[in-house]
Each structure stands twice: as C-alpha cells, then as structure tokens.
Design an enzyme around this catalytic site. Structure first.
Site, PDB file in Angstrom:
ATOM      1  N   GLU A  34       0.827  33.793  17.273  1.00 57.48           N
ATOM      2  CA  GLU A  34       1.948  33.309  16.863  1.00 57.48           C
ATOM      3  C   GLU A  34       2.689  34.037  15.479  1.00 57.48           C
ATOM      4  O   GLU A  34       2.710  33.151  15.264  1.00 57.48           O
ATOM      5  CB  GLU A  34       3.011  31.866  17.346  1.00 57.48           C
ATOM      6  CG  GLU A  34       4.286  31.881  17.705  1.00 57.48           C
ATOM      7  CD  GLU A  34       5.012  30.655  18.049  1.00 57.48           C
ATOM      8  OE1 GLU A  34       3.982  29.697  18.083  1.00 57.48           O
ATOM      9  OE2 GLU A  34       5.714  30.111  17.067  1.00 57.48           O
ATOM     10  N   ARG A  38       9.968  34.502   9.763  1.00 52.91           N
ATOM     11  CA  ARG A  38      10.307  33.990   9.660  1.00 52.91           C
ATOM     12  C   ARG A  38      10.271  34.772   7.600  1.00 52.91           C
ATOM     13  O   ARG A  38      10.386  34.411   6.700  1.00 52.91           O
ATOM     14  CB  ARG A  38       9.524  32.709   8.272  1.00 52.91           C
ATOM     15  CG  ARG A  38       9.476  31.351   9.975  1.00 52.91           C
ATOM     16  CD  ARG A  38       8.754  30.169   9.939  1.00 52.91           C
ATOM     17  NE  ARG A  38       8.724  29.701  11.290  1.00 52.91           N
ATOM     18  CZ  ARG A  38       8.839  28.671  11.328  1.00 52.91           C
ATOM     19  NH1 ARG A  38       7.937  27.516  10.407  1.00 52.91           N
ATOM     20  NH2 ARG A  38       8.257  28.380  13.220  1.00 52.91           N
ATOM     21  N   LYS A 122       8.742  24.968  24.179  1.00 57.38           N
ATOM     22  CA  LYS A 122       8.197  24.638  23.336  1.00 57.38           C
ATOM     23  C   LYS A 122       8.654  23.138  23.228  1.00 57.38           C
ATOM     24  O   LYS A 122       9.831  23.272  23.486  1.00 57.38           O
ATOM     25  CB  LYS A 122       8.123  26.134  22.216  1.00 57.38           C
ATOM     26  CG  LYS A 122       8.345  25.426  20.716  1.00 57.38           C
ATOM     27  CD  LYS A 122       8.162  26.209  20.480  1.00 57.38           C
ATOM     28  CE  LYS A 122       7.779  25.866  18.358  1.00 57.38           C
ATOM     29  NZ  LYS A 122       7.773  26.733  17.638  1.00 57.38           N
TER      30      LYS A 122
HETATM   31  C1  3PG Z   1       6.920  25.840  14.076  1.00 55.73           C
HETATM   32  O1  3PG Z   1       7.624  26.655  14.121  1.00 55.73           O
HETATM   33  O2  3PG Z   1       6.406  26.003  15.929  1.00 55.73           O
HETATM   34  C2  3PG Z   1       6.198  24.377  13.190  1.00 55.73           C
HETATM   35  O3  3PG Z   1       6.621  24.979  12.211  1.00 55.73           O
HETATM   36  C3  3PG Z   1       5.026  24.328  13.020  1.00 55.73           C
HETATM   37  O4  3PG Z   1       5.057  23.295  12.564  1.00 55.73           O
HETATM   38  P1  3PG Z   1       4.008  22.630  11.934  1.00 55.73           P
HETATM   39  O5  3PG Z   1       3.582  23.060  10.273  1.00 55.73           O
HETATM   40  O6  3PG Z   1       4.102  20.954  11.942  1.00 55.73           O
HETATM   41  O7  3PG Z   1       2.789  22.516  13.046  1.00 55.73           O
END
Ligand code: 3PG
Length: 186
Positions: A34, A38, A122
């Site tokens: 994914e 960002r 999600k």
């Molecule tokens: C996301 O956007 O899905 C999160 O930033 C992922 O979270 P994590 O860095 O705690 O895995």
C-alpha cells in the site's frame, strides 16, 4: 479481491527508494504493498511499482479525496485504502470495480460503509480504538464485516489478529521496516 493477508504500509520519500522497498518486501514473501499518498512522489511511485513489479498487488493508501483516488487509479493502483471513509472515493472505486478499504471504527461508520456496498473495512488506528476486543464487539451486529487492523500492529500482536477469521488482512509499516533491515544486513 485482495488475497494477501499482510499489507505493508509504504511511505516513499524519494522515487528512487521504490524498487529497493518492493524488492525487500518481495524477498520476505510479501506480495502486495500500500503506497501512501503522504509524499509528493506517491503517484509516480505507484506507477513505477505497477510497471516493475507486475506480480505484486500494488495499491494506494492514505487516499483522502476523489482527486487522489483518480490519480492513484490512473497510476494503476489495484486497491484503495483511506484512513477514514470518503463517499467520493467509494463511488469512484465502485465505478471502476476496484476494492476500497475505508477506515471505520464506529458502528455508524460501518453502517455507512455497508450502505456503500463495502464489507471489508480498515480498522485504524487499531491500537487506539480497542484492537481485537473492539472488533469482536463490532462483529456481533455486523457479522458480514471483515477488518483490516492497522496502526500499532507489529510482530508482538500480528498472529493474534491473523488467527481470527474476521481479519481480512493486517496492515502496518513494521513490515517495511523489518524487510529493509534484513535487506541491509544481507
Ligand atoms: C497507516 O496509515 O496505516 C499507519 O500509519 C500505519 O501504522 P503503523 O505505522 O503503526 O503500522
């Protein structure tokens, strides 16, 4: 429909990193990624990943509006993930028959997703919104829903999530971090 149960959340800061990250993930047996909207190069990174890694399922994450969704789909994204639920994004994905996984953590958000024809959401940030306990409580009124917990998932709780059959997949940045660390050491 997405078959992979591990979804690495990838942040590409520089387009040149795309291939290194995807090679590292692939070497760990991970078949999808994914790539998040960002960073300025997200769209190009998705395009590059789709071209160079046709065997991987490349999707777009952190898609928060229709404009980003159109760009992600044009770049070849095979699935779309949002931190929350965007009806505009849901509509675009439905039109193009592309899976959309919106972030939903409350009964009302899940009901909106169901009304849009979505059955996999999600659950983000999973560690803040009650983790497995919360998802199990939500599964009672929403037996048709499957979850993708993301946020605070790591090696210590991954298997606990994966062992429940309502977990469609687990997402996280830790998979990228671990794959890159092994890549550097090798
Ligand atoms: C996301 O956007 O899905 C999160 O930033 C992922 O979270 P994590 O860095 O705690 O895995």
């Amino acid at each position: 429909m997405m078959m992979e149960r591990l979804i690495p959340v990838v942040v590409v800061k520089d387009l040149k990193e795309t291939e290194v990250i995807l090679n590292a993930l692939q070497r760990e047996g991970i078949g999808c990624a994914e790539i998040t909207f960002r960073t300025a190069c997200a769209e190009e990174a998705i395009r590059l990943a789709v071209q160079k890694f046709p065997q991987m399922e490349i999707g777009a994450g952190t898609v928060i509006n229709g404009g980003q969704c159109r760009r992600a789909l044009a770049a070849g994204a095979k699935f779309i993930v949002s931190p929350g639920l965007s009806e505009e994004v849901a509509e675009l994905c439905r039109e193009r028959n592309v899976p959309y996984y919106p972030g939903c953590v409350t009964p009302t958000e899940i009901m909106r997703a169901i009304a849009l024809g979505i059955t996999t959401v999600k659950f983000f940030p999973a560690n803040v919104y009650g983790g497995l306990k919360a998802m199990k409580a939500l599964a009672a009124p929403f037996p048709q829903i499957k979850f993708i917990p993301t946020g605070g998932v790591d090696g210590s709780n991954l298997n606990e999530f994966l062992s429940w059959d309502k977990i469609a997949a687990v997402g996280g940045s830790f998979m990228v971090k671990e794959a890159l660390e092994k890549w550097v050491k090798s």
